[in-house]
Design a protein around this motif. Structure first.
Motif, PDB file in Angstrom:
ATOM      1  N   SER A  63     -35.178 110.157  73.047  1.00 18.16           N
ATOM      2  CA  SER A  63     -35.962 109.694  73.611  1.00 18.16           C
ATOM      3  C   SER A  63     -35.854 108.451  73.831  1.00 18.16           C
ATOM      4  O   SER A  63     -35.209 107.680  75.165  1.00 18.16           O
ATOM      5  CB  SER A  63     -37.486 110.016  73.489  1.00 18.16           C
ATOM      6  OG  SER A  63     -37.861 108.403  74.786  1.00 18.16           O
ATOM      7  N   THR A  88     -41.759 106.355  72.987  1.00 21.77           N
ATOM      8  CA  THR A  88     -42.189 108.210  72.666  1.00 21.77           C
ATOM      9  C   THR A  88     -41.580 108.793  71.516  1.00 21.77           C
ATOM     10  O   THR A  88     -42.602 109.455  70.905  1.00 21.77           O
ATOM     11  CB  THR A  88     -41.284 109.096  74.250  1.00 21.77           C
ATOM     12  OG1 THR A  88     -41.891 108.480  74.761  1.00 21.77           O
ATOM     13  CG2 THR A  88     -41.081 110.346  74.178  1.00 21.77           C
ATOM     14  N   ASP A  89     -40.822 108.089  70.968  1.00 13.03           N
ATOM     15  CA  ASP A  89     -39.626 108.822  69.833  1.00 13.03           C
ATOM     16  C   ASP A  89     -41.035 108.003  68.581  1.00 13.03           C
ATOM     17  O   ASP A  89     -41.523 109.015  67.701  1.00 13.03           O
ATOM     18  CB  ASP A  89     -38.869 108.107  69.607  1.00 13.03           C
ATOM     19  CG  ASP A  89     -37.285 108.884  69.470  1.00 13.03           C
ATOM     20  OD1 ASP A  89     -38.080 110.268  70.408  1.00 13.03           O
ATOM     21  OD2 ASP A  89     -36.497 108.761  70.528  1.00 13.03           O
ATOM     22  N   ARG A 109     -43.957 114.829  73.240  1.00 11.98           N
ATOM     23  CA  ARG A 109     -43.455 113.955  74.005  1.00 11.98           C
ATOM     24  C   ARG A 109     -44.893 113.789  75.147  1.00 11.98           C
ATOM     25  O   ARG A 109     -44.733 112.626  76.295  1.00 11.98           O
ATOM     26  CB  ARG A 109     -42.535 114.948  74.824  1.00 11.98           C
ATOM     27  CG  ARG A 109     -41.554 115.256  73.604  1.00 11.98           C
ATOM     28  CD  ARG A 109     -41.416 113.824  73.194  1.00 11.98           C
ATOM     29  NE  ARG A 109     -39.433 114.414  71.941  1.00 11.98           N
ATOM     30  CZ  ARG A 109     -38.684 113.377  71.751  1.00 11.98           C
ATOM     31  NH1 ARG A 109     -38.976 111.841  71.756  1.00 11.98           N
ATOM     32  NH2 ARG A 109     -38.061 113.359  70.537  1.00 11.98           N
ATOM     33  N   VAL A 167     -39.210 111.641  80.231  1.00 13.36           N
ATOM     34  CA  VAL A 167     -39.991 112.637  79.569  1.00 13.36           C
ATOM     35  C   VAL A 167     -39.547 113.987  79.887  1.00 13.36           C
ATOM     36  O   VAL A 167     -39.957 114.878  78.680  1.00 13.36           O
ATOM     37  CB  VAL A 167     -41.532 111.817  79.834  1.00 13.36           C
ATOM     38  CG1 VAL A 167     -42.645 113.278  78.876  1.00 13.36           C
ATOM     39  CG2 VAL A 167     -42.088 110.659  79.064  1.00 13.36           C
ATOM     40  N   THR A 214     -36.259 114.884  78.106  1.00 13.67           N
ATOM     41  CA  THR A 214     -36.687 114.804  76.460  1.00 13.67           C
ATOM     42  C   THR A 214     -37.103 116.249  75.913  1.00 13.67           C
ATOM     43  O   THR A 214     -37.068 117.346  75.067  1.00 13.67           O
ATOM     44  CB  THR A 214     -37.464 113.878  76.009  1.00 13.67           C
ATOM     45  OG1 THR A 214     -36.138 113.048  76.402  1.00 13.67           O
ATOM     46  CG2 THR A 214     -37.024 114.345  74.539  1.00 13.67           C
TER      47      THR A 214
END
Length: 553
Positions: free
Chosen positions: A204, A397-398, A417, A467, A470
């Motif tokens: 991400s 997000t990560d 995610r 998003v 990923t």
């Protein structure tokens, strides 16, 4: 490196490898993991990958000791790839959508043509970008990513000259259509390449940097477009883009290596445990180069050389894979989570297309009376979207996925995610409502009521795109190409249809009515992320059992 394959009751293989750093050298000694070192996916609600094990980061996919493994590229080389594919995407997007900023110049260039016919220069590119994906993504699986990417750049150069020297509107539309087919790889293939040289826990973040390069480059050139076209003409606008693409082709030939790689240690979709203290290890030792905590073994796999990197084709094409790719693409439409992401991305892109098609008309009308040159600077504000996108949805997000993994005893699920989807969802709804009110009642709103929601809508599209891509790759790593084609090409067709409904929708419902409709649609689609978070695992396991059962053998 020793790998222990454990047979379980699930449809997914479990591959375990636990490594520790030796003080004597830089290699990893691998020993079998304990029985409780993984979560059994027998219960579909618990299926997932262990991202943390015994205090160490799990690398997914499993890195190899092969110097030619794209995961073993040096950090500077990976950054160069992000920059080059991001720059390619920036000028692809500019070439396909940049003329919308100078629409009055197009009217002047073709005085004998109807506005509806001239608008084909703005609407057809979206359609042909989707068509380009339909051809390029199967080819990148069959012949490799590198030749398709380089050919796309070459096609941009040829069609750029075509558009620059076209002598009629019909020729110009045809040239832009083929230009857009080559530009389509910026939507699926380019992020696919970025994802393939990075691990799951950093995807991400790296994808957000790719989008950042693309957005900053496009925004800056949008400003330049409002000055180049009126003073130098459309011809030189195309020539400048083409000359930049020539430079990108030369640099990409040198540095954008083949990222397709068949791993033998583990298969995608497996649960892989690789426990070590330093997740991003890249150095040289007396015994050889070390990447990702493993000493590279050129004596076994062969060295990575310039001759290897510059080779155009690395695989013997198996053309039957093209048919399989299309079949997998249609199968992907049967997966509820992928179909939802397609509709979500199409709606969010539709919002951006709607606002991008109308903001100039609103701002140049009373009471705002923006000058034509100011519109390019409005586009430049898109850089602020990147300022938000990279830290909030990239790193955020990560980071959120890692926090959820620790909370769930190290187990990673792609659905983590989807929690981040709330941010672009809220941004889309707010942007639609405010934009509609400001455009419908300009005397009651500042010009920021148009500009700010416009960029909020663009941020929502970028965030949903990040998003979605990923999540899709994390969910179906061995079928990433087909699911990306569904999302990226499908949303192009949806936005093409929406582009033709913009004017009728405004005349029937007004700006506020149209934007309220978009707000409801985007809000409902974003809200579906909640049930998808809880049901996504079941959908993934169903797809692996019913659609692709051979992957589990």
């Amino acid at each position: 490196m020793t790998l222990i394959k454990k047979e379980g009751p699930s449809q997914m293989d479990v591959v375990t490898a636990t490594a520790s750093v030796s003080d004597q050298d830089s290699t990893k000694d691998v020993s079998p993991a304990t029985k409780d070192s993984h979560t059994s996916p027998a219960d579909p609600t618990e299926a997932g990958l262990r991202l943390y094990d015994h205090g160490g980061m799990v690398l997914v996919p499993t890195p190899t000791s092969d110097p030619k493994d794209p995961l073993n590229l040096a950090v500077w080389h990976k950054c160069m790839i992000i920059f080059l594919v991001g720059s390619y995407s920036a000028f692809s997007v500019l070439g396909t959508s940049g003329l919308s900023a100078v629409y009055p110049s197009l009217i002047q260039a073709y005085p004998n043509e109807s506005p509806a016919r001239i608008s084909d220069l703005l609407t057809y590119p979206t359609l042909f970008m989707g068509i380009g994906n339909l051809f390029s993504m199967p080819l990148c699986v069959t012949v490799g990513r590198r030749p398709v990417f380089l050919f796309s750049l070459l096609m941009l150069i040829v069609t750029g000259f075509w558009c620059a020297f076209s002598d009629s509107l019909g020729s110009h539309v045809a040239g832009r259509s083929f230009f857009s087919m080559a530009a389509g790889q910026s939507e699926a293939l380019a992020p696919y390449i970025v994802e393939e040289v990075h691990f799951l826990h950093e995807r991400s973040t790296k994808l957000s940097w790719f989008i950042g390069v693309q957005t900053v480059g496009t925004a800056a050139m949008f400003v330049a477009t409002t000055y180049i076209v009126p003073s130098m003409g459309i011809k030189w606008w195309y020539l400048i883009i083409t000359f930049v693409n020539v430079a990108l082709l030369l640099l990409s030939y040198l540095f954008v290596v083949e990222t397709k790689y068949e791993r033998v240690e583990a298969t995608d979709g497996a649960i892989v445990h690789l426990n070590f203290a330093e997740a991003d290890d890249s150095r040289d030792s007396e015994s050889g180069a070390v990447r990702n905590g493993l000493r590279l073994r050129p004596d076994i796999h062969g060295p990575r050389t310039w001759q290897h990197d510059l080779r155009l084709f690395h695989f013997k094409p198996v053309w039957s894979e093209t048919f399989t790719f299309y079949k997998d693409t249609f199968k992907s439409l049967a997966i509820p989570s992928i179909l939802w992401l397609l509709l979500l991305n199409g709606a969010f892109l539709g919002i951006y297309v709607y606002q991008a098609s109308t903001f100039a008309q609103v701002l140049m009308s009373p009471p705002y009376l923006f000058k034509f040159a100011y519109l390019g600077w409005v586009q430049l504000v898109q850089i602020l979207d990147c300022v938000l996108l990279v830290p909030v949805l990239g790193y955020g997000t990560d980071l959120l996925a890692k926090v959820m993994c620790r909370w769930r005893k190290g187990v990673f699920q792609p659905e983590y995610r989807l929690i981040s989807m709330s941010i672009p969802g809220i941004a889309a709804v707010i942007g639609c409502v405010i934009y509609g009110q400001a455009a419908a009642h300009p005397t009651q709103w500042s010009w920021m009521g148009v500009v700010a929601p416009y960029h909020l809508g663009y941020f929502a599209f970028l965030g949903a795109n990040l998003v979605s891509i990923t999540y899709a790759i994390d969910s179906f790593p061995r079928k990433a190409g087909p699911v990306l084609l569904v999302i990226c090409a499908g949303r192009g067709f949806i936005s093409f249809g929406l582009s033709y409904s913009t004017v009728p929708l405004i005349s029937k419902t007004g700006y506020d009515g149209a934007m309220n409709i978009f707000a409801i649609i985007s809000g409902v689609l974003a809200g579906i992320a909640v049930p998808m978070y809880f049901l996504g695992t079941r959908f993934r396991l169903w797809a692996m059992q019913r659609l692709w059962p051979k992957l589990n053998q």
